[in-house]
Design an enzyme around this catalytic site. Structure first.
Site, PDB file in Angstrom:
ATOM      1  N   CYS A  35       0.827  -1.216   0.000  1.00 32.20           N
ATOM      2  CA  CYS A  35       0.000   0.000   0.000  1.00 32.20           C
ATOM      3  C   CYS A  35       0.859   1.262   0.000  1.00 32.20           C
ATOM      4  CB  CYS A  35      -0.956  -0.006   1.194  1.00 32.20           C
ATOM      5  SG  CYS A  35      -2.295  -1.210   1.034  1.00 32.20           S
ATOM      6  N   ALA A  38       2.022   1.664  -3.562  1.00 27.83           N
ATOM      7  CA  ALA A  38       0.896   2.105  -4.386  1.00 27.83           C
ATOM      8  C   ALA A  38       0.569   3.571  -4.138  1.00 27.83           C
ATOM      9  CB  ALA A  38      -0.330   1.230  -4.121  1.00 27.83           C
ATOM     10  N   GLU A  39       0.472   3.957  -2.869  1.00 27.88           N
ATOM     11  CA  GLU A  39       0.106   5.340  -2.557  1.00 27.88           C
ATOM     12  C   GLU A  39       1.223   6.307  -2.930  1.00 27.88           C
ATOM     13  OE1 GLU A  39      -2.303   8.118   0.505  1.00 27.88           O
ATOM     14  OE2 GLU A  39      -2.258   5.966   0.809  1.00 27.88           O
ATOM     15  N   SER A  40       2.459   5.889  -2.788  1.00 24.81           N
ATOM     16  CA  SER A  40       3.573   6.755  -3.182  1.00 24.81           C
ATOM     17  C   SER A  40       3.518   7.061  -4.673  1.00 24.81           C
ATOM     18  CB  SER A  40       4.909   6.096  -2.834  1.00 24.81           C
ATOM     19  OG  SER A  40       5.049   5.941  -1.441  1.00 24.81           O
ATOM     20  N   SER A  43       0.245   9.125  -5.505  1.00 21.80           N
ATOM     21  CA  SER A  43       0.278  10.480  -4.943  1.00 21.80           C
ATOM     22  C   SER A  43       1.197  11.399  -5.732  1.00 21.80           C
ATOM     23  CB  SER A  43       0.720  10.440  -3.480  1.00 21.80           C
ATOM     24  OG  SER A  43      -0.261   9.827  -2.692  1.00 21.80           O
TER      25      SER A  43
END
Length: 115
Positions: A35, A38-40, A43
């Protein structure tokens, strides 16, 4: 976490991360680490989509963990599927060194003024 950005654009982000150092007690890649990758990726892509004077704030992430990874690196490819004025959404596919899908995630970011 050792995240390395390999390809950077608002439409597509690619990054990789070592499994070592990002594992749960059984020695497998931690789902939370997937996660984070993925978020890095999503974003940074969303921030590029937002443009000058705007910021991107993650408002929703979900992830399905398909298989374990115990060594090597995982690679994430984030593809923008919606790029509006106020919301940006990315599909992120994370694979292992053998190109097997480890995780599928989706991230939605809200775009707002920086001030």
């Amino acid at each position: 976490m050792g995240v390395e950005l390999v390809e950077i654009s608002a439409e597509r982000m690619v990054g990789r991360m070592p499994v070592k150092g990002n594992t749960q007690p059984f020695g497998l890649l931690h789902g939370g680490a997937s996660c984070v990758l993925a978020e890095s990726l999503g974003s940074v892509g969303a921030a590029l989509s937002a443009g000058p004077g705007k910021i991107a704030l993650g408002i929703e992430i979900n992830a399905t963990h398909h298989r374990a990874a115990a060594d090597g690196f995982v690679t994430g490819v984030a593809t923008r599927v919606h790029g509006g004025r106020t919301l940006v959404t990315y599909d992120i596919v994370i694979t292992d060194d053998r190109d097997r899908r480890v995780c599928t995630a989706r991230l939605t970011c809200m775009i707002r003024d920086a001030g």
